[in-house]
Structures are given as structure tokens and as C-alpha cells.
Design an enzyme around this catalytic site. Structure first.
Site, short mmCIF file in Angstrom:
data_model
loop_
_atom_site.label_atom_id
_atom_site.label_comp_id
_atom_site.label_asym_id
_atom_site.label_seq_id
_atom_site.Cartn_x
_atom_site.Cartn_y
_atom_site.Cartn_z
N THR A 13 0.78 -1.30 -0.02
CA THR A 13 0.09 0.12 -0.06
C THR A 13 0.81 1.34 -0.02
O THR A 13 0.49 2.31 -0.55
CB THR A 13 -0.87 -0.21 0.91
N ASP A 57 1.69 -7.46 -4.86
CA ASP A 57 1.01 -7.36 -3.67
C ASP A 57 1.26 -8.45 -2.62
O ASP A 57 1.68 -9.60 -3.13
CB ASP A 57 -0.52 -7.63 -4.49
N THR A 89 1.09 -5.11 4.44
CA THR A 89 0.87 -5.54 5.56
C THR A 89 0.36 -6.72 5.61
O THR A 89 0.47 -7.56 6.74
CB THR A 89 -0.16 -4.18 6.13
N ARG A 246 -4.32 -25.07 15.17
CA ARG A 246 -4.68 -23.98 15.98
C ARG A 246 -5.60 -24.37 17.18
O ARG A 246 -7.02 -24.89 16.79
CB ARG A 246 -4.92 -22.68 15.34
N GLN A 278 -5.14 -20.42 19.59
CA GLN A 278 -5.81 -19.31 18.80
C GLN A 278 -6.04 -18.16 19.46
O GLN A 278 -6.38 -17.21 19.05
CB GLN A 278 -7.32 -20.09 18.53
#
Length: 342
Positions: A13, A57, A89, A246, A278
């Protein structure tokens, strides 16, 4: 002597422009990005640049691109005092985690940063993130050694160990946090380095890059109603070597006999299964409750207080290095570069 920093633009970004016709964000030339930050000319640091062509990206980040990035740093390592990686990000924590393993015996800063708004927008967070990252990448102690000789993420005033970070918000400028490890530095009016939390390597050692990765890893989240047939399908996936499972709370799972049986079968067939909570904060302690203890008995390894991003990339790194699953298990129980607290 003037410090030298290599600024590597992978995409993201921070280097986007808004298309006036569609309203969508599109990448633009890296030189335009630099022109948006005239403050860089005030640096006493010499800044060189490298641009991925085309820009990536971060949703498209891959092991192949991690290897490319590691090569760029390794080949330029002796020429620069530090590195700043501009990165999207969405997968920044994965990339920062992976580079921390690939760059063994690192003695220089590799700082990942980016922004939530493009650098050309009025309210962008990109300028401060970029400027402070460069300052941190060039910072040295009086003896000439780097202030922060490790792979980091810098965002919104906080410098964090890269392999401890998780993206916590898609909307706020405070996009990243290291929930289970203190910040390495905080930037306000002054930059305050927290030396007690910063890794101190042996500066006499030469950095050793590793380029072999094995991505045969899968992330599996438990949930109420998780089906046996899906579990059996997962553990029978051809080529799969490891699972990041998880679990709930401090590492708990349902007491279903079929689940324990399937996990034990996977272990006996050489699969490496890592237990990651988690929860964003806290650690896996499989001896706390009976449900966790049963996982341990089935051959599941504790992920301690590590992140999913760190566990996945560490497995890829270790599997690229070792064909023997017992060797992978051995090093998953150890902290290689501060990614877990054992």
C-alpha cells in the site's frame, strides 16, 4: 563514517496510487514514491534502493519471493549497515518471520515496514514509518555495532521482533503487535531502545543465508463440530510433512477418541504437528488440562508462545534443511532466533 542503508521496495500500500477512474489502488513507480518523501534528503545516511519489478501485492508473497529477498540482502550484506524492506501489511509478519530464520547469525538490522494509506495521501502513515525505519536501520552503538541487529517490523511508533508479530488490524494505523514479547524500541519525540529485549549476536560471526525451503505445511484450526473425515483427509494429503494446529486456550482440543487416534497416526507416519493457541496472547501449556496432555501423549509438540506466522515459516525453513522429521521436531522445541520462550 556515513551509514549506508539499502531500501528494498517489494510492493504494498505504501507505494500505491488511487486510480481516478476506478478508485482502486494501483502500484506506481518507486522513484515517484521517493519524490513524495523529500525529507529523505535531510538524512546523513546514504540510501540506496532496490525495486521488485513488478511490485508484489503481499497477498501474492511466496517462498520463491522470500528466497529472492534473502538473496538481495545476502548479496548486498557487506555493502550496507542496515536494510529496510517496504512490504504490504497482509503477509508482512510471515515474511519477517521467514527472513529471521533464513538469515542466520544476522548482525545488521533488517526492518520491515509499510503503511495503511498510500504515501501520496494527505493522512498517510507511510512517511513516518519509512523515515523512522531508515533511522533505526542506520543506528549504531558507540562501538560501531548495530543498535538492533535482528529482523524487525516497525509500525506506528513501535519496533517489534519480526517473528513475534501479528497483524492485528486492517483499519488502524497500529496494525501490528507482538503480543508475547516486549517492543524493541518505541518512537516518540525520542527513539527509546529497550536494549534488554534486543538480541545481541556474536558480531564476529559471518551471516549465513539459507535458501532451501519446503512449504509442505498446513494450518488447521479446530472448532466445535470439526469432522473426523476432514481430519483423516488432511493427514493423508500427499507430501504433507507438518501441521500447525490452532487449538483452544492454553493448547486444548476436544477429547474425541478419533482425534487423538488420528493425531497419533499422523505422528507415527512422520508428520510434525505443532500446537499453537488461537488466542493472540498467552502460551500453550499442554500439561495444564487433561485435553492438552492427551495431545502431548499423541506426539503433538507445544508451540509455546509463538505465533502462527512464525510456526509456519520455521517449519518451512527446518524442512528445507532436514529430511528427518525428528530433527525438525527437535528444533521446533528450541528457540532459534527469539521466536519462542521455552
Amino acid at each position: 563514517m556515513q551509514s549506508k542503508v539499502l531500501l528494498i521496495y517489494t510492493g504494498g500500500t505504501i507505494g500505491m496510487n488511487r486510480n481516478p477512474l476506478t478508485g482502486a489502488l494501483e502500484p506506481f513507480d518507486f522513484e515517484h514514491l521517493l519524490n513524495r518523501v523529500p525529507e529523505l534528503e535531510q538524512f546523513q545516511t546514504e540510501i540506496a534502493t532496490y525495486q521488485f519489478d513488478p511490485p508484489i501485492d503481499s497477498s501474492d508473497m511466496s517462498p520463491t519471493l522470500w528466497v529472492q529477498l534473502a538473496h538481495i540482502i545476502a548479496e548486498s550484506y557487506d555493502k550496507y549497515d542496515g536494510f529496510v524492506v517496504l512490504h504490504g501489511t497482509d503477509t508482512m509478519s510471515f515474511s519477517a518471520s521467514m527472513l529471521s530464520f533464513m538469515l542466520q547469525d544476522l548482525t545488521k538490522p533488517v526492518i520491515f515496514t509499510g503503511s495503511q494509506l498510500p504515501i501520496g495521501m494527505l493522512r498517510t502513515d507511510g512517511k513516518e514509518n519509512l523515515i523512522t525505519s531508515i533511522e533505526m536501520a542506520s543506528a549504531k552503538h558507540q562501538d560501531g555495532t548495530a543498535m538492533v541487529p535482528e529482523v524487525c517490523v516497525y509500525f506506528n511508533g513501535h519496533l517489534m521482533r519480526g517473528n513475534r508479530t501479528t497483524k492485528q488490524s486492517a483499519d488502524e494505523f497500529n496494525a501490528f503487535e507482538s503480543f508475547n514479547y516486549p517492543h524493541l524500541a518505541d518512537a516518540g519525540v525520542q527513539i527509546c531502545y529497550h536494549d534488554e529485549f534486543i538480541h545481541r549476536p556474536d558480531f564476529r560471526k559471518q551471516m549465513k543465508p539459507h535458501f532451501e525451503l519446503d512449504p509442505n505445511v498446513l494450518i488447521m484450526s479446530l472448532f466445535p463440530g470439526f469432522r473426523e473425515d476432514l481430519m483423516r483427509y488432511i493427514i493423508n494429503t500427499p507430501g504433507l510433512r507438518a501441521i500447525v494446529m490452532r487449538t483452544y486456550g492454553s493448547g486444548n482440543a476436544p477429547q474425541s477418541p478419533w482425534l487423538i487416534s488420528a493425531l497419533r497416526e499422523a505422528y507415527q507416519r512422520g508428520k510434525v504437528i505443532i500446537n499453537i493457541s488461537q488466542c493472540l496472547q498467552g502460551r500453550v501449556e499442554m500439561g495444564r488440562y487433561d485435553t492438552g496432555y492427551q495431545l502431548q501423549e499423541a506426539g503433538v509438540i507445544s508451540g509455546y508462545d509463538g505465533t502462527v506466522e512464525s510456526a509456519v515459516t520455521k517449519l518451512m525453513y527446518l524442512q528445507g534443511k532436514y529430511k528427518d522429521s525428528e530433527q525438525v521436531r527437535k528444533f521446533m522445541r528450541q528457540s532459534i532466533c527469539g521466536e519462542i520462550t521455552v
